[in-house]
Design a protein around this motif. Structure first.
Motif, PDB file in Angstrom:
ATOM      1  N   PHE A 119       7.549  45.178  50.707  1.00  0.00           N
ATOM      2  CA  PHE A 119       6.491  46.060  50.180  1.00  0.00           C
ATOM      3  C   PHE A 119       7.069  46.708  49.002  1.00  0.00           C
ATOM      4  N   GLY A 120       8.246  46.291  48.466  1.00  0.00           N
ATOM      5  CA  GLY A 120       8.812  46.866  47.314  1.00  0.00           C
ATOM      6  C   GLY A 120       9.932  47.837  47.763  1.00  0.00           C
ATOM      7  N   GLY A 121       9.490  48.572  48.905  1.00  0.00           N
ATOM      8  CA  GLY A 121      10.784  49.325  49.473  1.00  0.00           C
ATOM      9  C   GLY A 121      11.351  50.458  48.386  1.00  0.00           C
ATOM     10  N   ILE A 122      12.722  50.815  48.641  1.00  0.00           N
ATOM     11  CA  ILE A 122      12.994  51.796  47.828  1.00  0.00           C
ATOM     12  C   ILE A 122      13.360  51.286  46.255  1.00  0.00           C
ATOM     13  N   PHE A 123      13.448  49.998  46.068  1.00  0.00           N
ATOM     14  CA  PHE A 123      13.568  49.582  44.807  1.00  0.00           C
ATOM     15  C   PHE A 123      12.270  49.414  44.053  1.00  0.00           C
ATOM     16  N   LYS A 124      11.033  49.654  44.505  1.00  0.00           N
ATOM     17  CA  LYS A 124       9.929  49.508  44.091  1.00  0.00           C
ATOM     18  C   LYS A 124       9.904  51.155  43.665  1.00  0.00           C
ATOM     19  N   ALA A 125      10.287  52.278  44.623  1.00  0.00           N
ATOM     20  CA  ALA A 125      10.227  53.653  44.152  1.00  0.00           C
ATOM     21  C   ALA A 125      11.119  53.822  42.967  1.00  0.00           C
ATOM     22  N   SER A 126      12.205  52.733  42.668  1.00  0.00           N
ATOM     23  CA  SER A 126      13.073  52.920  41.542  1.00  0.00           C
ATOM     24  C   SER A 126      12.281  52.687  40.358  1.00  0.00           C
ATOM     25  N   ALA A 127      11.493  51.635  40.389  1.00  0.00           N
ATOM     26  CA  ALA A 127      10.887  51.018  39.036  1.00  0.00           C
ATOM     27  C   ALA A 127       9.530  50.515  39.465  1.00  0.00           C
ATOM     28  N   PRO A 128       8.392  51.531  39.554  1.00  0.00           N
ATOM     29  CA  PRO A 128       6.968  51.126  40.564  1.00  0.00           C
ATOM     30  C   PRO A 128       6.403  50.002  39.542  1.00  0.00           C
ATOM     31  N   ASN A 129       6.430  49.916  38.067  1.00  0.00           N
ATOM     32  CA  ASN A 129       5.619  49.157  37.402  1.00  0.00           C
ATOM     33  C   ASN A 129       6.196  47.851  37.396  1.00  0.00           C
ATOM     34  N   ARG A 130       7.260  47.504  37.766  1.00  0.00           N
ATOM     35  CA  ARG A 130       7.898  46.224  37.717  1.00  0.00           C
ATOM     36  C   ARG A 130       8.181  45.667  38.860  1.00  0.00           C
TER      37      ARG A 130
END
Ligand code: SF4
Ligand code: SF4
Lengths: 433, 297
Positions: free
Chosen positions: B105-116
């Motif tokens: 789902f993107g996890g914590i590293f989606k949280a750090s760069a949500p657009n990418r």
């Protein structure tokens, strides 16, 4: 000529750029290409959320990050005039699980990285068996999980103590598992019983060993690693624990160490963007890790190695593997003396009352790990992390190389230089975060 | 069942990650037997037949692609972008496994760069990411990190040629139909609405004040214990809901309450009915649940 080598079978990925004359390495630069933005992610969150997020900086030493975070929050409490009280029980549980994380790291490094890579240098008879490393590591993390719930990524340390409430049942289970792990270490790794190994005072005593450790020791000499890979012969240990002593060392001469002298700057690599940072104490580079810890703890065997072979690859590698033995003994002691009758947790005042800065320092498997944070009413305003690998694996200019760079200069060829590089237990996720 | 002699080829790639899924996998008790069932072309730590540089050439394909970490299209491995790598190997593979919440789902590293950054087939709950719409082919093994036994289950099913049924978010139903709450040793306290007095106690439930997401999280952590022995709640840590698309939420050690009633109620329960039930359960005073369980000190 600049030659690029990609380093894998480490935690993540690194690039090395070599200048060579003939085959000989005359200069090396190091790049860590991946960045994840962990520090910014924490800003604006309640400080206790950092207990969940910072273990995710690194899949192999997350517990060290957890402990650095909890220590930093507790330091902020103290700074704000509300010192946190910890029971001996909470302290020894925290240290026990940290020690177990170090043990799993060292087993994996020996079996999954060092023995196979040493064989690639042409050393015969090493009989590498990588899955032994996974087996022993899993045994260590199983003991850890009895108290911390799981590994990787547990969050059982909280300001004021630990969340668990173990009984003698868990202590006895843990002791049984630890005995099995020690038996594995004695049979497979050391080829001698732990207590005898821990009485060794000279490297000569390794000679008769028919074991992975014995083969490693001979293999390192066969590859000439007792004469290679020297760095500055300056060490630093900053974390305070029962198994080592905080100190700064020139050769083996100890001096006081004070973490406020630690500062970072951007790493230098001309050929690739690197997200690594260099770490210095005052103006200088220092080596960190098990070798530093053994010397500051005045370990007779490692000091004997150091007398003979300086801060060579041999000494660095043997110190890490030997630390496994020291830590197994330490884990046994901690378990035996676990004071279960005390509370696990003493609630501190509400976090909302804390506006202050705090620093948490821990000896992680690879050396000192520093978390610094500033809290405003319990919310993270600023967070910064300095990791052990940044000390060893920085990349600087030719007149002032970082430890791993200095160690690689003079290597007979690139293959040898990359092995020297690996002797520092490379972790790219920690280097960049 | 396909012949045991045939070994599916496996490649394990990493996106934006902490390597926690790799290390979690190494804890699998039957790791040697599992590795026997595959031909591992590339893995970041385990013995394998190709180097990362060879893998990054994208010359041949593999039967199973395991991907760990968030997907950042621009990120490079050995000079090749993840976009190219995932495009090539996921295209060739019969099965793609997203190992962990970042890959799912993107996890914590989606949280750090949500657009990418995203997961392979989802970004949070949204079908997004390079393999969106490929539910069934992409098996999401969410969890931060993935539980080794869940990965073992998925890989062994593939090796045996058994289909893996998944839910709407691509997670195997055999593993994610349970709630993390299922099998928790604190369930009796949950039923009678007795919260743990404070952290560091084995008595009491962590749902009412201490942030536990167990009844709201699809995961089988308390049925298949971590490292074979434990779970967060067994050691008094709340479940943080790490298998769900909204991980990591905020204020993880607290329960949001409304007039001392948790704002969110267990999955599948009507809020009204829940409130009525809570009132009744709370009116019982069960002495046994107010005492310490073990006093062996
Ligand atoms: S602690 Fe969490 S998982 Fe356990 S019973 Fe309470 S709500 Fe359920
Ligand atoms: S208990 Fe919850 S937070 Fe812990 S691993 Fe399971 S799903 Fe994740």
């Amino acid at each position: 000529m600049m030659t690029k080598a990609l380093i894998e079978h480490i935690e993540g990925e690194a690039s090395l750029y070599f200048d060579t004359r003939g085959d000989k390495v005359t200069w090396a630069e190091i790049a860590f290409p991946h960045f994840r933005g962990m520090e910014r992610m924490l800003e604006g969150r309640k400080a206790t959320d950092a207990l969940v997020l910072t273990p995710r900086v690194c899949g192999i030493c997350g517990h060290a990050h957890l402990m650095a975070t909890v220590r930093a929050i507790e330091a902020a409490y103290a700074e704000a005039g509300h010192p946190v009280e910890l029971t001996r029980k909470a302290q020894s549980l925290r240290e026990l699980t940290l020690v177990l994380e170090m043990i799993q790291n060292h087993f994996k490094w020996l079996y999954l990285v060092i023995l196979p890579e040493l064989e690639k240098l042409g050393v015969e008879g090493l009989a590498p068996a990588p899955l032994k490393g996974a087996f022993a590591a899993a045994q260590a993390t199983k003991i850890l999980a009895l108290f911390a719930g799981q590994w990787p990524h547990s969050s059982y340390m909280i300001p004021g103590g630990v969340t668990c409430d173990p009984t003698h049942l868990e202590r006895i289970q843990a002791a049984g598992l630890l005995d099995e792990l020690i038996a594995f270490f004695e049979k497979e790794t050391a080829g001698i019983d732990l207590d005898t190994l821990l009485t060794f005072a000279s490297c000569r005593e390794f000679n008769p060993l028919q074991s992975d450790l014995g083969r490693l020791e001979k293999g390192l000499i066969a590859a000439g690693m007792h004469k290679k890979g020297m760095a500055y012969d300056r060490f630093v240990v900053l974390g305070e624990h029962g198994f080592t002593v905080r100190a700064r060392l020139k050769h083996t001469r100890p001096m006081k160490a004070d973490a406020s002298q630690v500062a970072t700057e951007a790493a230098v690599c001309r050929d690739e963007t690197s997200y690594a940072r260099n770490v210095r104490y005052g103006k200088h580079f220092y080596e960190v890790g098990p070798l530093a810890r053994a010397i500051s703890a005045d370990n007779a065997l490692i000091k004997n190695m150091h007398r003979r072979y300086k801060d060579s690859v041999y000494t660095r590698v043997m110190a890490r593997v030997y630390e496994t033995a020291l830590l197994l003994q330490r884990a046994r002691k901690l378990l035996e003396h676990l004071e279960l009758s005390e509370p696990s947790y003493i609630p501190p005042v509400p976090l909302e009352r804390i506006t202050a800065a705090g620093e948490g320092i821990v000896e992680a498997p690879r050396g000192p790990l520093i978390h610094r944070m500033r809290l405003e009413r319990g919310i993270v305003a600023d967070y910064s992390i300095i990791t052990p690998t940044q000390w060893n694996l920085g990349s600087s200019v030719m007149s002032d190389p970082a430890p791993a760079q200095k160690a690689m200069v003079g290597a007979a060829d690139i293959a040898e230089a990359t092995f020297i590089f690996r002797s520092f237990d490379v972790c790219s996720v920690c280097t960049t975060h | 069942m396909p012949s045991r002699l045939y070994k599916p080829t496996l490649i394990w790639l990493q996106g934006v990650t902490c390597n926690g899924n790799t290390h979690s996998f190494l804890n699998l008790p039957y790791l040697p037997q599992l590795l026997e069932r595959f031909e591992v072309l590339y893995h970041p730590l385990l013995p394998c037949t190709q180097s990362l540089a060879e893998t990054a050439h994208c010359k041949r394909g593999c039967d199973v692609l395991v991907f760990e970490g968030a997907f950042d299209p621009e990120m490079e491995r050995a000079g090749t972008t993840l976009k190219q790598l995932v495009g090539h190997y996921a295209g060739e593979a019969g099965h793609v496994i997203a190992a962990g919440s970042c890959a799912s789902f993107g996890g914590i590293f989606k949280a750090s760069a949500p657009n990418r950054n995203s997961g392979l087939a989802f970004a949070g709950e949204q079908p997004d990411g390079p393999l969106r719409g490929r539910v069934g082919k992409v098996i999401n093994l969410s969890g931060c990190p993935v539980h080794p036994e869940w990965l073992g289950y998925a890989l062994m099913s593939i090796a045996d040629g058994r289909p893996v049924a998944v839910d709407q978010l691509g997670r195997p139903t055999a593993l994610y139909r349970h709630m993390a709450h299922d099998g928790c040793l604190r369930n009796e306290y949950f039923e009678w609405k007795v919260d743990v007095e404070q952290f560091g106690r084995k008595e009491g439930c962590l749902f009412y004040e201490h942030g536990c997401r167990g009844p709201l999280t699809h995961a089988s952590c308390n049925r298949t214990l971590w490292n074979g022995v434990s779970s967060k709640m067994r050691v008094g840590t709340p479940c943080f809901g790490c298998t769900e698309p909204d991980f990591p939420r905020r204020n993880l050690f607290e329960t949001k309450t409304n007039m001392s009633i948790p704002e969110e109620v267990p999955v599948g329960v009507s809020k009204r009915a829940y409130l009525t039930m809570t009132g009744i359960a709370k009116s019982f005073k069960i002495k046994r649940l107010e005492e310490r369980l073990i006093d062996d000190d």
